[in-house]
Motif scaffolding. Structure first.
Motif, mmCIF file in Angstrom:
data_model
loop_
_atom_site.group_PDB
_atom_site.id
_atom_site.type_symbol
_atom_site.label_atom_id
_atom_site.label_comp_id
_atom_site.label_asym_id
_atom_site.label_seq_id
_atom_site.Cartn_x
_atom_site.Cartn_y
_atom_site.Cartn_z
ATOM 1 N N GLN A 67 21.364 -108.398 57.327
ATOM 2 C CA GLN A 67 22.397 -108.159 56.318
ATOM 3 C C GLN A 67 23.718 -107.865 57.010
ATOM 4 O O GLN A 67 23.763 -107.078 57.962
ATOM 5 N N ASP A 70 27.629 -106.331 51.605
ATOM 6 C CA ASP A 70 26.884 -105.975 50.393
ATOM 7 C C ASP A 70 26.045 -107.132 49.861
ATOM 8 O O ASP A 70 24.915 -106.939 49.443
ATOM 9 N N ASP A 125 20.953 -102.261 56.818
ATOM 10 C CA ASP A 125 20.543 -102.620 55.455
ATOM 11 C C ASP A 125 21.125 -101.710 54.378
ATOM 12 O O ASP A 125 21.141 -100.484 54.536
ATOM 13 N N ASP A 126 21.553 -102.312 53.280
ATOM 14 C CA ASP A 126 21.872 -101.585 52.052
ATOM 15 C C ASP A 126 21.251 -102.386 50.921
ATOM 16 O O ASP A 126 21.827 -103.328 50.408
ATOM 17 N N ASP A 127 20.025 -101.997 50.566
ATOM 18 C CA ASP A 127 19.226 -102.816 49.654
ATOM 19 C C ASP A 127 18.372 -101.894 48.795
ATOM 20 O O ASP A 127 18.499 -100.669 48.888
ATOM 21 N N ASP A 128 17.458 -102.458 48.000
ATOM 22 C CA ASP A 128 16.686 -101.622 47.085
ATOM 23 C C ASP A 128 15.187 -101.618 47.405
ATOM 24 O O ASP A 128 14.379 -101.286 46.569
ATOM 25 N N LYS A 147 18.137 -97.702 51.422
ATOM 26 C CA LYS A 147 19.224 -96.715 51.324
ATOM 27 C C LYS A 147 19.138 -95.670 52.434
ATOM 28 O O LYS A 147 19.776 -94.612 52.342
ATOM 29 N N TRP A 149 20.496 -95.577 55.198
ATOM 30 C CA TRP A 149 21.800 -95.330 55.842
ATOM 31 C C TRP A 149 22.481 -94.110 55.242
ATOM 32 O O TRP A 149 23.392 -93.544 55.856
ATOM 33 N N GLN A 150 22.045 -93.681 54.056
ATOM 34 C CA GLN A 150 22.655 -92.513 53.404
ATOM 35 C C GLN A 150 22.079 -91.194 53.916
ATOM 36 O O GLN A 150 22.610 -90.133 53.614
ATOM 37 N N LEU A 166 28.585 -100.834 56.715
ATOM 38 C CA LEU A 166 27.964 -99.544 56.393
ATOM 39 C C LEU A 166 28.800 -98.388 56.932
ATOM 40 O O LEU A 166 28.946 -97.358 56.268
ATOM 41 N N LYS A 169 31.381 -97.532 54.478
ATOM 42 C CA LYS A 169 30.849 -96.773 53.328
ATOM 43 C C LYS A 169 30.636 -95.313 53.724
ATOM 44 O O LYS A 169 30.923 -94.397 52.950
#
Ligand SMILES: [Zn+2]
Length: 191
Positions: A67, A70, A125-128, A147, A149-150, A166, A169
């Protein structure tokens, strides 16, 4: 040298090789010592959106993408390109490679010959998704999500090594947390 029509799409530094991995399937291993900051891999392929990836690429080629924003991914799109683009880079919760930009993987620490090279999906990655992890690292998170990365501890661990989209963000969310604090500017400033 490979014929021109079989040129690699991704770059692998000469100090690494693909071998069987204890983590999963095939993995990448250092053949020689690698120093902190060395460029180890650069991912190549086509730039595709999530819909194209999920509907047209993953069903045929499996997990082959990185990735890069977004709704953007870099991936091979044909079976022939798969071998030329695949990194064979396994996830580890104690990764030794981080990102410089969005497609370049660099050594986050000195790596000895024989070590497996790994990347933490949290850095790209920023995914679900939510998947079980069996990487075997002492600090394994057991469950990986898109998520991660949060997570504060991962933001600290991989500071400076997140994919740029990322990192932006993360910087934005840190900035908004800081701006909620009261300003200490003196009000009785005298000239
Ligand atoms: Zn793990």
């Amino acid at each position: 040298m490979a014929a021109i029509n079989m040129m690699q799409l991704s770059y692998r530094c000469p100090k690494i090789e693909v071998r069987q991995s204890k983590i999963h399937g095939r993995g990448l291993f250092a053949k020689a010592d690698i120093s902190t900051g060395d460029v180890v891999l650069v991912k190549g392929g086509h730039i595709v959106d999530r819909k194209t990836l999920r509907e047209k690429i993953t069903p045929r080629l499996g997990p082959v993408e990185i990735q890069i924003d977004d709704d953007l991914f870099i991936a091979p799109v044909t079976q022939e390109e798969r071998e030329l683009s695949m990194l064979y880079l396994n996830h580890s919760c104690a990764a030794n490679l981080g990102m410089r930009g969005e497609i370049t993987f660099v050594a986050m620490r000195d790596i000895r010959a024989g070590e497996e090279l790994t990347h933490d999906w949290a850095t790209t990655d920023d995914d679900d998704y939510s998947v079980e992890c069996k990487c075997g690292a002492p600090n394994c998170r057991k469950v990986l999500t898109g998520k991660d990365w949060q997570r504060p501890e991962l933001r600290r661990r991989y500071a400076g090594y997140f994919s740029v989209y990322l990192a932006r963000k993360i910087a934005a969310s840190c900035h908004s947390e800081q701006s909620e604090e009261p300003h200490n500017r003196s009000s009785d400033h005298v000239e």
